[in-house]
Design a protein around this motif. Structure first.
Motif, PDB file in Angstrom:
ATOM      1  N   PRO A   1      30.474  24.170  79.380  1.00  0.00           N
ATOM      2  CA  PRO A   1      31.666  24.807  78.816  1.00  0.00           C
ATOM      3  C   PRO A   1      32.944  24.000  78.982  1.00  0.00           C
ATOM      4  O   PRO A   1      33.946  24.317  78.341  1.00  0.00           O
ATOM      5  N   LEU A   2      32.920  22.946  79.794  1.00  0.00           N
ATOM      6  CA  LEU A   2      34.150  22.186  80.048  1.00  0.00           C
ATOM      7  C   LEU A   2      34.300  20.937  79.197  1.00  0.00           C
ATOM      8  O   LEU A   2      35.414  20.432  79.047  1.00  0.00           O
ATOM      9  N   LEU A   3      33.214  20.391  78.640  1.00  0.00           N
ATOM     10  CA  LEU A   3      33.316  19.071  78.011  1.00  0.00           C
ATOM     11  C   LEU A   3      32.335  18.895  76.867  1.00  0.00           C
ATOM     12  O   LEU A   3      31.145  19.168  77.010  1.00  0.00           O
ATOM     13  N   ASP A   4      32.856  18.450  75.739  1.00  0.00           N
ATOM     14  CA  ASP A   4      32.072  17.856  74.655  1.00  0.00           C
ATOM     15  C   ASP A   4      32.562  16.430  74.458  1.00  0.00           C
ATOM     16  O   ASP A   4      33.780  16.179  74.403  1.00  0.00           O
TER      17      ASP A   4
ATOM     18  N   ASP B   1      31.837  20.702  88.286  1.00  0.00           N
ATOM     19  CA  ASP B   1      32.654  19.491  88.281  1.00  0.00           C
ATOM     20  C   ASP B   1      31.935  18.403  87.490  1.00  0.00           C
ATOM     21  O   ASP B   1      30.708  18.258  87.578  1.00  0.00           O
ATOM     22  N   ILE B   2      32.707  17.633  86.737  1.00  0.00           N
ATOM     23  CA  ILE B   2      32.154  16.541  85.934  1.00  0.00           C
ATOM     24  C   ILE B   2      32.964  15.286  86.223  1.00  0.00           C
ATOM     25  O   ILE B   2      34.199  15.333  86.290  1.00  0.00           O
ATOM     26  N   ARG B   3      32.275  14.184  86.376  1.00  0.00           N
ATOM     27  CA  ARG B   3      32.951  12.898  86.556  1.00  0.00           C
ATOM     28  C   ARG B   3      32.218  11.838  85.750  1.00  0.00           C
ATOM     29  O   ARG B   3      30.997  11.747  85.786  1.00  0.00           O
ATOM     30  N   PHE B   4      32.981  11.043  85.008  1.00  0.00           N
ATOM     31  CA  PHE B   4      32.376   9.907  84.313  1.00  0.00           C
ATOM     32  C   PHE B   4      33.352   8.750  84.271  1.00  0.00           C
ATOM     33  O   PHE B   4      34.548   8.906  84.553  1.00  0.00           O
ATOM     34  N   VAL B   5      32.835   7.577  83.944  1.00  0.00           N
ATOM     35  CA  VAL B   5      33.638   6.361  83.837  1.00  0.00           C
ATOM     36  C   VAL B   5      33.470   5.777  82.440  1.00  0.00           C
ATOM     37  O   VAL B   5      32.489   6.065  81.749  1.00  0.00           O
ATOM     38  N   TRP B   6      34.455   4.984  82.023  1.00  0.00           N
ATOM     39  CA  TRP B   6      34.315   4.311  80.731  1.00  0.00           C
ATOM     40  C   TRP B   6      34.960   2.923  80.793  1.00  0.00           C
ATOM     41  O   TRP B   6      35.864   2.661  81.583  1.00  0.00           O
TER      42      TRP B   6
ATOM     43  N   PRO C   1      44.722  22.087  80.619  1.00  0.00           N
ATOM     44  CA  PRO C   1      44.317  22.446  79.248  1.00  0.00           C
ATOM     45  C   PRO C   1      45.228  23.499  78.630  1.00  0.00           C
ATOM     46  O   PRO C   1      45.774  24.365  79.324  1.00  0.00           O
ATOM     47  N   THR C   2      45.402  23.405  77.331  1.00  0.00           N
ATOM     48  CA  THR C   2      46.080  24.437  76.554  1.00  0.00           C
ATOM     49  C   THR C   2      45.067  25.536  76.242  1.00  0.00           C
ATOM     50  O   THR C   2      43.993  25.269  75.723  1.00  0.00           O
TER      51      THR C   2
ATOM     52  N   HIS D   1      36.927  24.573  88.746  1.00  0.00           N
ATOM     53  CA  HIS D   1      37.710  25.773  89.038  1.00  0.00           C
ATOM     54  C   HIS D   1      38.966  25.863  88.166  1.00  0.00           C
ATOM     55  O   HIS D   1      39.217  26.889  87.528  1.00  0.00           O
ATOM     56  N   SER D   2      39.741  24.782  88.111  1.00  0.00           N
ATOM     57  CA  SER D   2      41.021  24.809  87.394  1.00  0.00           C
ATOM     58  C   SER D   2      40.934  24.329  85.958  1.00  0.00           C
ATOM     59  O   SER D   2      41.880  24.529  85.187  1.00  0.00           O
TER      60      SER D   2
END
Length: 505
Positions: A298-301, A137-142, A503-504, A480-481
């Protein structure tokens, strides 16, 4: 390197100027008694799976040491010897950490030692999470825009309160969308509000005028770092930083000559060089180049853009042949290449200027959109080329995040409703300011078919933070999803809008 040689070297770099301390007060000399002291908290940034940057500032020349541990009590900690902090960098410094374990929470503790190695400062502690190598799981704010339009640190308001709300969601990192300081925004001690109340600013000498010299640009960062909320947030949440215009001067572009009476230095290139040096000294950026990619498994760049350094002059934006605009040829080629190479499910693109909002600069245009709603013209041609390239090379799941316009909104770019349609649909989310005047909403340009799905803006221009129109965004990616969920939040952290994206494949 002994104490005497550092002092000699610092004076040589500084041209013999007196050492500047917090608030701009000159020191009586470089030799001071007692222990060294950390003056503006600690920060971390540009955290990857195995590396991180830790930042600090001293009150005198001293050596920076960083202890690192998996445990908050620092048992079995290892110590990394950092740089000597000298007047040449305004006593700021960064320690680069290597060989970190991926996907873990780590604790760091910063100390200073004097140059005779006899006295050590009181320590300051911080925390960071390294990027994962596996699905987590990844969480960030902007968000962006701090101390703008005359609204600075107001103790009666609780200072920069929004950082408490951002810290409460426990993000892995903070994506700063620019305008972390307002170098062109002097502050007054009091501002009368329309309802009769009074806004009261803390004011330092550097914040009482526009910044033009290197010490004045440095003072913009020192001002914000006085705030206890920001210091506490920096110690707990790593930053991924990009700049925008107000780090230098409003709406600037390379080669510009200012026509503003408050500036004696009219050459923006000179001002931008000083602003850039101060920015690199005072933020935990790894290198000298602002545009970069940071991978979070693998989920985010995350692709951090620089829409200032290579920007074309602000004009009507209607050229039918213009090639470059906001990114320039070199950065555009890099972005295309890295998007093609990316194996991450989600490609988050941090654009410090919005794509489809009309942002005027007098009679000229500041961003890409120029309002004709027809075929791409001016800077829009650069964006159209990039979006078409992504479609041809099957770059999926791009999400664009921005601030700049001082309100919050969600835009869905729909090629079926666009004047130019050679791209795959995508979302752009806007959220800000952190602590600045609130404005908006801006007009959408139909060239790329943006559809307004949500907006919250103030009832009139330049409302103070007391009115509540201060915003940040949160992004959650489920391991997971693979669903990416965006939440737009207000000053106190309340959720105003939520959008879950699948995601596509």
């Amino acid at each position: 390197m002994d104490r005497r040689s550092v002092l000699r070297g610092g004076l040589a770099v500084g041209g013999g100027a007196a050492l500047t301390l917090l608030g701009g007060a000159p020191a009586s000399g470089l030799v001071r008694s007692g222990r060294p002291r950390l003056t503006h908290g600690v920060q971390s940034g540009d955290v990857t799976a195995h590396e991180a940057v830790v930042w600090a500032r001293a009150d005198r020349p001293s050596r920076m040491l960083v202890e690192l541990s998996r445990r908050p009590d620092f048992r079995a900690a290892r110590t990394v010897r950092g740089p000597v902090l000298t007047p040449g960098t305004d006593l700021t410094g960064k320690t680069f950490l290597h060989g970190l374990p991926p996907g873990e929470e780590l604790h760091y503790r910063v100390r200073l030692t004097d140059l005779d190695h006899r006295l050590a400062s009181e320590p300051l502690t911080g925390r960071l999470r390294t990027a994962p190598r596996t699905r987590q799981d990844i969480r960030f704010v902007w968000s962006g825009d701090l101390a703008g339009q005359g609204w600075g640190i107001n103790p009666e308001f609780g200072g920069y309160r929004i950082f408490r709300a951002m810290g409460a969601v426990d993000p892995d990192f903070f994506l700063c969308s620019g305008d972390l300081v307002y170098s062109d925004g002097p502050l007054a001690e009091t501002v009368k509000l329309p309802d009769g109340r009074t806004w009261r600013n803390i004011v330092t000498p550097e914040k009482s005028k526009v910044a033009q010299t290197l010490p004045e640009y440095r003072g913009q960062f020192r001002y914000n770092l006085q705030d206890a909320n920001l210091q506490a947030f920096n110690a707990r949440v790593p930053m991924l930083y990009q700049w925008d215009d107000h780090e230098t001067v409003n709406n600037w572009y390379p080669g510009e000559i200012l026509d503003l009476p408050q500036y004696t230095e009219k050459r923006v290139d000179v001002l931008a060089s000083r602003a850039r040096r101060a920015m690199l000294e005072y933020t935990p950026v790894r290198g000298g180049r602002i545009y970069r990619k940071v991978s979070y498994g693998p989920l985010l760049d995350v692709f951090v853009l620089d829409m200032r350094t290579y920007k074309s002059p602000n004009d009507a934006g209607t050229s039918p042949t213009q090639r470059d605009g906001l990114l320039g040829a070199e950065q555009t080629a890099w972005l295309k290449r890295e998007l093609r190479r990316s194996k991450a499910t989600w490609k988050v693109i941090a654009n410090d200027l919005p794509l489809g909002l009309i942002v005027p600069d007098g009679t000229a245009q500041e961003s890409a959109a120029q309002g004709d709603n027809g075929a791409p013209l001016g800077r829009e041609r650069e964006i159209a080329d990039l979006l078409s390239h992504a479609r041809r090379h099957h770059v999926r799941n791009m999400v664009w995040l921005t601030a700049d316009v001082h309100y919050t909104a969600a835009h869905y770019y729909d090629p079926s409703k666009a004047a130019f349609s050679d791209f795959d649909p995508f979302w752009e989310f806007v959220s800000g300011p952190l602590n600045a005047g609130a404005f908006g909403p801006n007009t959408l340009d139909g060239t790329f078919g943006p559809q307004l799905k949500f907006v919250q803006a103030p009832p009139h221009a330049n409302t103070s933070p007391l009115e509540g129109s201060q915003f940040f965004g949160e992004v959650d990616i489920d391991a997971h999803s693979s669903t990416l969920t965006v939440r737009l939040r207000n000053l106190d952290g309340a959720v105003l809008y939520t959008k879950a994206l699948t995601p596509t494949r």
